[in-house]
Design an enzyme around this catalytic site. Structure first.
Site, PDB file in Angstrom:
ATOM      1  N   SER A   4      -1.039  -4.354  -6.235  1.00  0.00           N
ATOM      2  CA  SER A   4      -0.971  -5.645  -6.919  1.00  0.00           C
ATOM      3  C   SER A   4      -1.472  -6.785  -6.035  1.00  0.00           C
ATOM      4  CB  SER A   4       0.470  -5.938  -7.340  1.00  0.00           C
ATOM      5  OG  SER A   4       0.952  -4.940  -8.201  1.00  0.00           O
ATOM      6  N   GLY A  17       0.816  -1.208   0.000  1.00  0.00           N
ATOM      7  CA  GLY A  17       0.000   0.000   0.000  1.00  0.00           C
ATOM      8  C   GLY A  17       0.850   1.257   0.000  1.00  0.00           C
ATOM      9  N   TYR A  18       1.419   1.592  -1.140  1.00  0.00           N
ATOM     10  CA  TYR A  18       2.229   2.798  -1.274  1.00  0.00           C
ATOM     11  C   TYR A  18       1.487   3.866  -2.085  1.00  0.00           C
ATOM     12  CZ  TYR A  18       6.775   1.194   0.603  1.00  0.00           C
ATOM     13  OH  TYR A  18       7.790   0.803   1.413  1.00  0.00           O
ATOM     14  N   GLU A  47      12.772  -3.976  -3.623  1.00  0.00           N
ATOM     15  CA  GLU A  47      11.831  -4.166  -4.727  1.00  0.00           C
ATOM     16  C   GLU A  47      12.529  -4.027  -6.074  1.00  0.00           C
ATOM     17  OE1 GLU A  47       7.691  -2.227  -6.564  1.00  0.00           O
ATOM     18  OE2 GLU A  47       8.508  -1.483  -4.672  1.00  0.00           O
TER      19      GLU A  47
END
Length: 399
Positions: free
Chosen positions: A163, A129-130, A246
Site C-alpha cells: 500500500s 513489505g510483507y 495493524e
C-alpha cells in the site's frame, strides 16, 4: 474497566471536539467523509498528520518520551470516536501505527533517535513489505532473500499489495536470511530506502480505477546490517507483533457508525422503485436496524478488547478485525441499493482532495461504489478472515 465517562473524560471529549471543529478544513472533512478504504487519499492524510503532529496528537499509542500522549484507554477511545464522527481523514498507519511501536520495542537507540521523529513529522513515509506473489496470508512461505555480504545484506525478490509504495520513500520488509532452518526461524525484519539502487516500484491499478497497491522489485539491493530491526532471524516474532498493532488500533465500530450515518442520510434522499423514500420502506428499515444492533455489539466488544490490551495488542485483535471487516462489508452491500441508477458511476476525480467541481447524484453517495469494491479486500489484508479464526481458535480458545 469502567467505560463510563468521568468529569475529566467529558472535559477531554469537549477539548477534542473543539480542536476538531477548529482544525478540520472543509477539504479535509470532505476527504474524511468520502473515504473509499481504510486509507484517506494521500494528500489529505499527510495534511492532517502535520496538524496533529503540531498539536502533539499524531501518535496516541506511543510513550510520551517518543512523542506520544500518555492518554488513558478511555481518552484514546474518545479521540478515535470523535475523530471518525467529525470526518477527520485517517492517517497512513504504516509508520505511526505499525512500524513506530515496533521500533520502540525492538529497535536500537540509534534507530529510535533517527526514525521516530521523521515518522511523526511525515518526513519519512513508510510502506509494508510483507506479502509476496506466492506468500500472502502464509508469510512463512516468503522467498525474498537477504544474503550477508560483509556489513551489508544483498536483497533479491519482490513484494506485492504494498500500500502506497508509490508515495513512500521507505519500506520495512520481511526477508529470508536462513534458508536451511524451518520457515519461521529463518526470517529477518529489515528497513530499506526505496530510492536505493535496484529497487523498482510498479503501481497496480485497482478495480475502482485508483492506485493504492503496488508491487516492489528488489534486484541486488545493498542494505546495511544496521537497518536490521531486532536480531537476525528474529523477524517472525517482530512480524507477528507488528500485525497485532495493524489489526488493533483501528476503531472499527466508529468507522461503521459513520458508514451507517451515510446510509441513513441517503435513505432520506433516495427513492425505491415504488416511489417512496427508502427510510419509509419497512424491509429496508429492518435490515438497517439489524446492522445497527451488530454495530452496537461490536462497539462493546472492541472497547472490552482495548481495555484488556491496555496498549499491548494480543490475539483478541483478530476477533475485532474479523467482526469489524465483515460487518463493514454488510453495510457496503446495503448502501449499494441506495444509489439506484447512479450505482455504476465511478467519479474518482470528484473524490480527490480539494475538488470543487460538479458530480452526478447525491454527494453523500459519491464514494459508495468505490468503497464497496475496495472493501472486498478487507477480509483478506492483514491476514485473511480464515487466518484470524485460526489464531483465535489456537491462542484464545486453546483448541
Amino acid at each position: 474497566m469502567d467505560l463510563a465517562l468521568s468529569a475529566a473524560d467529558i472535559a477531554f471529549r469537549d477539548e477534542v471536539r473543539e480542536f476538531l471543529k477548529q482544525s478540520l478544513t472543509p477539504s479535509l472533512k470532505r476527504s474524511g467523509d468520502l473515504m473509499t478504504s481504510v486509507f484517506s487519499n494521500f494528500e489529505s492524510a499527510m495534511a492532517w498528520q502535520a496538524i496533529l503532529a503540531e498539536k502533539g496528537w499524531a501518535a496516541p499509542d506511543w510513550p510520551v518520551e517518543y512523542g506520544g500522549t500518555d492518554w488513558t484507554v478511555n481518552q484514546k477511545i474518545i479521540y478515535l470516536k470523535e475523530s471518525k464522527r467529525a470526518g477527520a481523514p485517517s492517517l497512513l498507519p504504516m509508520g505511526i501505527q505499525m512500524l513506530g511501536p515496533i521500533l520502540i520495542r525492538y529497535g536500537t537507540e540509534a534507530q529510535k533517535h533517527e526514525l521516530l521523529p521523521r515518522i511523526l513529522s511525515g518526513e519519512d513515509v513508510w510502506c509494508q513489505g510483507y506479502s509476496e506473489p506466492g506468500a500472502g496470508s502464509d508469510l512463512a512461505s516468503l522467498k525474498m532473500r537477504a544474503v550477508a555480504d560483509g556489513d551489508d545484506y544483498i536483497l533479491n525478490g519482490s513484494k506485492i499489495w504494498t500500500s502506497f509504495a508509490h508515495r513512500s520513500n521507505k519500506i520495512f520488509c520481511l526477508v529470508k536470511t536462513d534458508v536451511d532452518s524451518k520457515p519461521q526461524a529463518g526470517i529477518s525484519f529489515i528497513l530499506v530506502d526505496l530510492d536505493s539502487a535496484g529497487v523498482t516500484v510498479a503501481p497496480i491499478v485497482s478495480i475502482d480505477g485508483e492506485v493504492e497497491q503496488c508491487q516492489v522489485f528488489f534486484e541486488d539491493v545493498r542494505v546495511s546490517k544496521d537497518n536490521l530491526v531486532g536480531k537476525e532471524n528474529q523477524g517472525w516474532e517482530v512480524a507477528k507483533c507488528l500485525l497485532e498493532f495493524e489489526r488493533g488500533g483501528y476503531c472499527y465500530y466508529a468507522a461503521i457508525e459513520k458508514q451507517l450515518a451515510q446510509v441513513r442520510r441517503l435513505a432520506a434522499e433516495e427513492k425505491t422503485a415504488e416511489g417512496w423514500f427508502y427510510e419509509l420502506d419497512p424491509v429496508f428499515s429492518t435490515r438497517l436496524a439489524e446492522l445497527e444492533i451488530e454495530k452496537l455489539a461490536l462497539e462493546f466488544t472492541e472497547n472490552r478488547v482495548n481495555c484488556l490490551a491496555e496498549g499491548k495488542p494480543g490475539a483478541l485483535t483478530s476477533l475485532v478485525k474479523v467482526a469489524g471487516t465483515e460487518l463493514s462489508q454488510k453495510v457496503d452491500a446495503l448502501a449499494l441499493e441506495l444509489r439506484g441508477t447512479h450505482l455504476p458511476l465511478l467519479q474518482n476525480e470528484a473524490l480527490s482532495y480539494g475538488f470543487e467541481g460538479g458530480f452526478i447524484g447525491s454527494e453523500h453517495g459519491l464514494n459508495i461504489m468505490n468503497a464497496y469494491l475496495n472493501n472486498r479486500a478487507s477480509t483478506i489484508y492483514g491476514g485473511s478472515a480464515e487466518i484470524q479464526r485460526n489464531i483465535m481458535a489456537k491462542q484464545v480458545l486453546g483448541l
